[in-house]
Design an enzyme around this catalytic site. Structure first.
Site, PDB file in Angstrom:
ATOM      1  N   SER A   1       0.689  -1.205   0.013  1.00 32.82           N
ATOM      2  CA  SER A   1      -0.217  -0.009  -0.142  1.00 32.82           C
ATOM      3  C   SER A   1       0.740   1.328  -0.054  1.00 32.82           C
ATOM      4  O   SER A   1       1.473   1.808  -1.165  1.00 32.82           O
ATOM      5  CB  SER A   1      -0.919  -0.152   1.242  1.00 32.82           C
ATOM      6  OG  SER A   1      -1.923   1.089   1.160  1.00 32.82           O
TER       7      SER A   1
ATOM      8  N   HIS B   1      -7.818  -5.348   0.786  1.00 34.13           N
ATOM      9  CA  HIS B   1      -6.581  -4.659   0.927  1.00 34.13           C
ATOM     10  C   HIS B   1      -5.648  -5.186   1.874  1.00 34.13           C
ATOM     11  O   HIS B   1      -4.354  -4.973   1.875  1.00 34.13           O
ATOM     12  CB  HIS B   1      -6.909  -3.081   1.156  1.00 34.13           C
ATOM     13  CG  HIS B   1      -5.517  -2.289   0.971  1.00 34.13           C
ATOM     14  ND1 HIS B   1      -5.384  -2.032  -0.199  1.00 34.13           N
ATOM     15  CD2 HIS B   1      -4.935  -1.199   1.801  1.00 34.13           C
ATOM     16  CE1 HIS B   1      -4.242  -0.810  -0.189  1.00 34.13           C
ATOM     17  NE2 HIS B   1      -4.313  -0.680   1.234  1.00 34.13           N
TER      18      HIS B   1
END
Ligand SMILES: *[C@@H]1O[C@H](CO)[C@@H](O)[C@H](O)[C@H]1NC(C)=O
Ligand SMILES: *[C@@H]1O[C@H](CO)[C@@H](O)[C@H](O)[C@H]1NC(C)=O
Ligand SMILES: *[C@@H]1O[C@H](CO)[C@@H](O)[C@H](O)[C@H]1NC(C)=O
Length: 394
Positions: free
Chosen positions: A168, A370
């Protein structure tokens, strides 16, 4: 002090509500204690950046069953609200990227971005009393911290290049570094980016879309409230939530629901990891969060917007110029989850198209969201095995 007060108050309220307090296992251990518990060697290194931040890196110099130090350095960089622990919390279910790499012959370095739990330190400034400490975002994490860490690793190991993996914001920082200092390409043997947070043109989380539309208001509001560090009530979160969200409590479904709200499908989540995920949640600067809101609003990958006047001083134009991800010409692989609501398939595919030396652009199957790159039950099979293959081939 504060921490003890919260814990006592919580124990009192909790017991009267019937929450049982047992041993919390891994939850109360530091990163060093955790790594030792899983029988890996660990070293702690502190470096000072050009602007005085003191950053900790943890190193796992070799695997569990060897004595010889490994010779292939790899640097792992975590995401927003993360820290080094992100790459070892899966130790509980034998699914930690750091341990797998150490056992495969890699000299593993775990980064901690400035402001996060183990790098919340400065030579002159106190994070609790000097608001100037928090005047940074992921631009500085990418343009100052990351190059400093890479140079330190190369100097310490005598190697000429390293492997890199980022999750990320770890990917965001990687592209900031390459865009601002492309000379670092030659110091990267291969980079694997998991759900790199770069493009947000297809973001699906309504709340974030809504908030980002009010970027300028949020900028003023957080300043007026003197909110420089996020999330607020960090100590409260770190001490209470791991117990509240424990497997044995009736609250766990509520915790799962909250988790799904922010990360999407929870198929890959092992509930036994929720407490340690919460306990290792780490502070970030408000600017890190605002900067992402800006990317969503602008639909571009660009440096922070300081307002017209200050942009002119910094960038020589009244809006920030774009970062250029095409400058990242070291061999790069991108992994993205098919159920990621933050970094979506389309945005990742668009990123892949702009990379000049793409070795793999892979959509992970199995309802991957995620956070599953850190704690997914099948992360080893679906992601980490590929990472090892990629590194072995470069
Ligand atoms: C993890 O691996 C160790 C050593 O191989 C084994 O003893 C342990 O049972 C495993 N734990 C889980 C949860 O699979
Ligand atoms: C920060 O401020 C608190 C309270 O205002 C004070 O007790 C503490 O000593 C200060 N810390 C430092 C390092 O100056
Ligand atoms: C971005 O970088 C690439 C590679 O150095 C270069 O060819 C391209 O012109 C740059 N794009 C912009 C808009 O500066």
């Amino acid at each position: 002090m504060r921490c003890d007060f919260f814990r006592l108050a919580f124990l009192f309220v909790g017991s009267s509500l019937g929450v049982k307090f047992g041993p919390r296992g891994d939850v109360d251990l530091s990163v060093v204690e955790l790594i030792q518990k899983y029988e890996y060697p660990v070293e702690s290194h502190e470096i000072e950046t050009s602007d005085g931040y003191l950053l900790t890196m943890f190193r796992i110099p070799h695997g569990r069953n060897s004595i010889e130090p490994n010779t292939k350095p790899v640097l792992l960089l975590h995401g927003l609200f993360g820290q080094a622990a992100n790459y070892i919390v899966g130790g509980q279910i034998n699914a930690s990227l750091a341990y797998i790499l150490a056992d495969k012959g890699y000299d593993v370095w775990l980064a901690n971005a400035r402001g996060s739990t183990y790098s919340r330190k400065h030579k002159y400034m106190d994070p609790d009393n000097d608001t100037d400490f928090w005047q940074f975002g992921w631009d500085e994490i990418g343009s100052i911290d990351l190059p400093a860490k890479i140079d330190y690793i190369l100097e310490t190991t005598g190697q000429e290049s390293i492997y890199f993996a980022g999750h990320s914001q770890g990917g965001t920082s990687y592209f900031v570094m390459m865009s601002t200092q492309p000379e670092y390409n030659k110091k990267i043997r291969a980079a694997v980016l998991m759900a790199p947070a770069v493009n947000f043109r297809h973001l699906k989380v309504r709340l974030f879309l809504y908030l980002s539309r009010h970027f300028h208001l949020l900028q003023k509001l957080t300043k007026a409230l003197q909110l420089y560090e996020l999330p607020p009530f960090m100590r409260l979160i770190q001490t209470m939530l791991p117990t509240i969200c424990n497997e044995q409590t009736i609250f766990q479904n509520l915790c799962k629901l909250l988790y799904s709200l922010f990360s999407g499908d929870a198929t890959q989540l092992d509930p036994s990891l929720i407490p340690i995920l919460l306990a290792t949640l780490s502070p970030s600067s408000t600017r890190q969060v605002l900067h992402y809101a800006q990317l969503v609003l602008a639909g571009r990958f660009q440096p922070y917007n300081f307002g017209k006047k200050n942009n002119m001083l910094r960038y020589g134009q009244d809006s920030p110029p774009d970062y250029n991800v095409s400058r990242a010409f070291a061999p790069t692989a991108v992994f993205y989850g098919n159920e990621d609501v933050m970094v979506t398939n389309k945005d990742s595919e668009e990123l892949c198209k702009s990379l000049p030396n793409l070795i793999m652009c892979h959509m992970v199957q199995g309802k991957f969201n995620h956070l599953d790159f850190i704690t997914g039950i099948d992360a080893v099979e679906l992601v980490y095995k590929y990472i090892i293959d990629i590194f072995e081939q470069q």
